[in-house]
Design an enzyme around this catalytic site. Structure first.
Site, PDB file in Angstrom:
ATOM      1  N   GLY A  76       1.624  -9.356  19.604  1.00 34.28           N
ATOM      2  CA  GLY A  76       2.786 -10.083  19.091  1.00 34.28           C
ATOM      3  C   GLY A  76       4.056  -9.598  19.786  1.00 34.28           C
ATOM      4  CG  ASP A  95      -8.787 -10.539  10.445  1.00 34.55           C
ATOM      5  OD1 ASP A  95      -7.768 -10.229   9.809  1.00 34.55           O
ATOM      6  OD2 ASP A  95      -9.485 -11.540  10.175  1.00 34.55           O
ATOM      7  CB  ILE A  96      -4.766  -6.176   9.372  1.00 36.39           C
ATOM      8  CG1 ILE A  96      -3.909  -7.416   9.064  1.00 36.39           C
ATOM      9  CG2 ILE A  96      -4.350  -5.484  10.656  1.00 36.39           C
ATOM     10  CD1 ILE A  96      -2.467  -7.066   8.679  1.00 36.39           C
ATOM     11  CB  ALA A 101       2.979 -10.338  10.170  1.00 36.75           C
ATOM     12  CE1 TYR A 102      -1.396 -18.122   8.560  1.00 35.69           C
ATOM     13  CE2 TYR A 102       0.952 -18.442   8.193  1.00 35.69           C
ATOM     14  CZ  TYR A 102      -0.318 -18.958   8.365  1.00 35.69           C
ATOM     15  OH  TYR A 102      -0.509 -20.313   8.346  1.00 35.69           O
ATOM     16  CB  THR A 103       4.910 -14.637  12.200  1.00 30.49           C
ATOM     17  OG1 THR A 103       4.160 -15.065  13.345  1.00 30.49           O
ATOM     18  CG2 THR A 103       4.817 -13.141  12.070  1.00 30.49           C
ATOM     19  CB  THR A 141      10.705 -10.922   6.902  1.00 30.25           C
ATOM     20  OG1 THR A 141      11.574 -12.033   7.047  1.00 30.25           O
ATOM     21  CG2 THR A 141       9.858 -11.169   5.661  1.00 30.25           C
ATOM     22  CG  ASP A 142      15.488 -12.496   7.492  1.00 36.87           C
ATOM     23  OD1 ASP A 142      14.370 -12.333   8.001  1.00 36.87           O
ATOM     24  OD2 ASP A 142      16.203 -13.485   7.744  1.00 36.87           O
ATOM     25  CE1 TYR A 187       6.269 -14.218   7.787  1.00 38.32           C
ATOM     26  CE2 TYR A 187       8.585 -14.513   7.204  1.00 38.32           C
ATOM     27  CZ  TYR A 187       7.606 -13.861   7.930  1.00 38.32           C
ATOM     28  OH  TYR A 187       7.959 -12.846   8.785  1.00 38.32           O
TER      29      TYR A 187
HETATM   30  N1  LIG Z   1       9.581 -13.357  14.293  1.00 36.13           N
HETATM   31  C1  LIG Z   1      10.632 -13.188  13.497  1.00 36.13           C
HETATM   32  O1  LIG Z   1      11.670 -13.832  13.653  1.00 36.13           O
HETATM   33  C2  LIG Z   1      10.571 -12.161  12.401  1.00 36.13           C
HETATM   34  C3  LIG Z   1      11.675 -12.034  11.539  1.00 36.13           C
HETATM   35  C4  LIG Z   1      11.626 -11.059  10.540  1.00 36.13           C
HETATM   36  C5  LIG Z   1      10.516 -10.237  10.418  1.00 36.13           C
HETATM   37  N2  LIG Z   1       9.461 -10.394  11.253  1.00 36.13           N
HETATM   38  C6  LIG Z   1       8.301  -9.522  11.072  1.00 36.13           C
HETATM   39  O2  LIG Z   1       8.175  -8.737  12.235  1.00 36.13           O
HETATM   40  C7  LIG Z   1       6.802  -8.391  12.447  1.00 36.13           C
HETATM   41  C8  LIG Z   1       6.412  -8.712  13.866  1.00 36.13           C
HETATM   42  O3  LIG Z   1       6.604 -10.094  14.075  1.00 36.13           O
HETATM   43  P1  LIG Z   1       6.540 -10.758  15.503  1.00 36.13           P
HETATM   44  O4  LIG Z   1       7.791 -11.527  15.681  1.00 36.13           O
HETATM   45  O5  LIG Z   1       6.131  -9.731  16.504  1.00 36.13           O
HETATM   46  O6  LIG Z   1       5.351 -11.783  15.226  1.00 36.13           O
HETATM   47  P2  LIG Z   1       4.282 -12.413  16.207  1.00 36.13           P
HETATM   48  O7  LIG Z   1       4.830 -12.458  17.579  1.00 36.13           O
HETATM   49  O8  LIG Z   1       3.818 -13.656  15.543  1.00 36.13           O
HETATM   50  O9  LIG Z   1       3.131 -11.327  16.169  1.00 36.13           O
HETATM   51  C9  LIG Z   1       2.297 -11.138  15.082  1.00 36.13           C
HETATM   52  C10 LIG Z   1       0.955 -10.744  15.619  1.00 36.13           C
HETATM   53  O10 LIG Z   1       0.091 -10.524  14.511  1.00 36.13           O
HETATM   54  C11 LIG Z   1      -1.169 -11.039  14.854  1.00 36.13           C
HETATM   55  N3  LIG Z   1      -1.961 -11.349  13.681  1.00 36.13           N
HETATM   56  C12 LIG Z   1      -1.930 -12.439  12.889  1.00 36.13           C
HETATM   57  N4  LIG Z   1      -2.849 -12.347  11.926  1.00 36.13           N
HETATM   58  C13 LIG Z   1      -3.483 -11.163  12.130  1.00 36.13           C
HETATM   59  C14 LIG Z   1      -4.533 -10.494  11.479  1.00 36.13           C
HETATM   60  N5  LIG Z   1      -5.160 -11.024  10.421  1.00 36.13           N
HETATM   61  N6  LIG Z   1      -4.939  -9.301  11.961  1.00 36.13           N
HETATM   62  C15 LIG Z   1      -4.335  -8.754  13.036  1.00 36.13           C
HETATM   63  N7  LIG Z   1      -3.352  -9.337  13.701  1.00 36.13           N
HETATM   64  C16 LIG Z   1      -2.929 -10.534  13.238  1.00 36.13           C
HETATM   65  C17 LIG Z   1      -0.884 -12.271  15.679  1.00 36.13           C
HETATM   66  O11 LIG Z   1      -1.999 -12.574  16.471  1.00 36.13           O
HETATM   67  P3  LIG Z   1      -2.424 -14.101  16.743  1.00 36.13           P
HETATM   68  O12 LIG Z   1      -1.288 -14.670  17.531  1.00 36.13           O
HETATM   69  O13 LIG Z   1      -3.699 -13.977  17.497  1.00 36.13           O
HETATM   70  O14 LIG Z   1      -2.561 -14.738  15.384  1.00 36.13           O
HETATM   71  C18 LIG Z   1       0.314 -11.822  16.504  1.00 36.13           C
HETATM   72  O15 LIG Z   1      -0.089 -11.269  17.724  1.00 36.13           O
HETATM   73  C19 LIG Z   1       6.013  -9.176  11.382  1.00 36.13           C
HETATM   74  O16 LIG Z   1       5.744  -8.325  10.309  1.00 36.13           O
HETATM   75  C20 LIG Z   1       6.984 -10.254  10.941  1.00 36.13           C
HETATM   76  O17 LIG Z   1       6.719 -10.647   9.608  1.00 36.13           O
HETATM   77  C21 LIG Z   1       9.465 -11.330  12.246  1.00 36.13           C
END
Ligand SMILES: NC(=O)c1ccc[n+]([C@@H]2O[C@H](COP(=O)([O-])OP(=O)(O)OC[C@H]3O[C@@H](n4cnc5c(N)ncnc54)[C@H](OP(=O)(O)O)[C@@H]3O)[C@@H](O)[C@H]2O)c1
Length: 296
Positions: free
Chosen positions: A10, A35-36, A59-61, A100-101, A124
């Site tokens: 991610g 897969d967590i 995370a599921y994002t 997250t916010d 979410y």
């Molecule tokens: N993106 C934002 O704007 C944002 C804002 C606030 C907080 N956050 C938080 O920041 C953290 C990192 O987010 P990010 O932006 O890096 O998200 P991301 O790019 O979507 O990365 C999340 C990763 O988690 C993987 N994943 C999904 N389901 C999984 C599972 N069951 N087991 C293991 N891996 C799994 C995904 O893999 P696949 O692609 O293969 O599913 C993806 O590689 C998360 O906790 C998110 O909630 C993100």
């Protein structure tokens, strides 16, 4: 020190693996290898890696998809975090987790502190809040790092979407009444490593919930305007599309977004000496990276 990183492909997971400080051996697992939400896989990876600290970047994002995929969003964002928490606790090791916010309602008008009342408005946010609770309940050595509006050169995010749309269209409408802090994935990774380094040095951390986001706060419209200004000056785009500022009401999405997403990050600075970064400068670094290599 042996560190397990989940969600390694991610945005944040990728940056974590790019920025490993000296003296750490890192084991990065993408969703295909770990897969967590799968208890057997979690146990097997912990048995194999024997981590001394875990960083959960998985995370599921998919915020909108989560509205109709409730079970899966909870399985990953709550159940998966619970499994990691219980397994880490059995070993007596810390779990650093990102939230997250979107755990807030977005109805405020002053920056949210980590102690402010939560009140997610969508699946979410609810599933992420449930994950925070799992962590706090099951793993005594925990850090919850809430962040917002994540962007980077790797993965999908608003910056990459704007660059794509900007090269295809002459004009774009962008929401101008939601306010938050754009945060680079690399700055989140650096923050998590800074905490890990403190833990290794001191043998402990002030466990708890922290906020970390880019500053100053802005709207999506402000963010888009800066993206295009910089993209033109770095040569990523020939010209900026015309930008129209629109209210959220004119851009309906399945999940309701918080209007006010500004996080107060003082606790992290005061406790651990990690300061927020200026997102305009972070954006410059990301666009530079994108102009030097093909986007992935
Ligand atoms: N993106 C934002 O704007 C944002 C804002 C606030 C907080 N956050 C938080 O920041 C953290 C990192 O987010 P990010 O932006 O890096 O998200 P991301 O790019 O979507 O990365 C999340 C990763 O988690 C993987 N994943 C999904 N389901 C999984 C599972 N069951 N087991 C293991 N891996 C799994 C995904 O893999 P696949 O692609 O293969 O599913 C993806 O590689 C998360 O906790 C998110 O909630 C993100």
């Amino acid at each position: 020190m042996r560190v397990l990183v989940t969600g390694a492909q991610g945005q944040v997971g990728y940056e974590l693996l790019q920025r490993v400080p000296a003296g750490f051996t890192v084991f990065g697992y993408g969703s295909k290898e770990l897969d967590i939400s799968n208890a057997d896989q979690v146990q097997a990876v912990f048995d194999e890696v024997k981590p001394e600290l875990v960083i959960n970047a998985a995370a599921y994002t998919a915020v909108d998809k989560a509205e109709s995929d409730v079970e899966r969003a909870y399985a990953v964002n709550s159940g998966g975090v619970g499994l990691l928490a219980v397994t880490a606790e059995k070993l007596g090791i810390p779990l650093l987790h990102i939230s997250t916010d979107y755990v807030f309602s977005g109805e405020g008008d002053s920056p949210y502190t980590p102690d402010d009342a939560t009140g997610p408005t969508g699946v979410y946010g609810l599933s992420k809040l449930a994950g925070e609770n799992q962590l706090v309940q099951h793993c005594s050595r925990h850090i919850v790092l809430r962040t917002s509006w994540v962007f980077g050169a790797h993965g999908n995010n608003f910056v990459k979407t704007m660059l794509r749309l900007g090269s295809d269209r002459d004009s774009l409408s962008v929401v101008a009444d939601q306010r938050g802090g754009p945060t680079s994935a690399s700055s989140i990774a650096d923050t998590l490593w800074a905490l890990t380094v403190i833990f290794r040095r001191e043998g402990m951390l002030e466990w708890g919930v922290y906020h970390f986001s880019g500053e100053p706060a802005c709207t999506w419209y402000d963010f888009a305007r800066e993206i295009f200004t910089q993209a033109v000056s770095t040569g990523l785009l020939e010209k900026s599309p015309v930008l129209n500022a629109i209210p959220t009401a004119e851009y309906p999405t399945p999940a309701r977004r918080p209007m006010w997403s500004v996080l107060d990050c003082a606790k992290l600075t005061d406790t651990h000496g990690v300061a927020s970064r200026n997102w305009v400068q972070e954006l410059r670094l990301v666009l530079q990276q994108l102009s030097e290599r093909p986007a992935v």
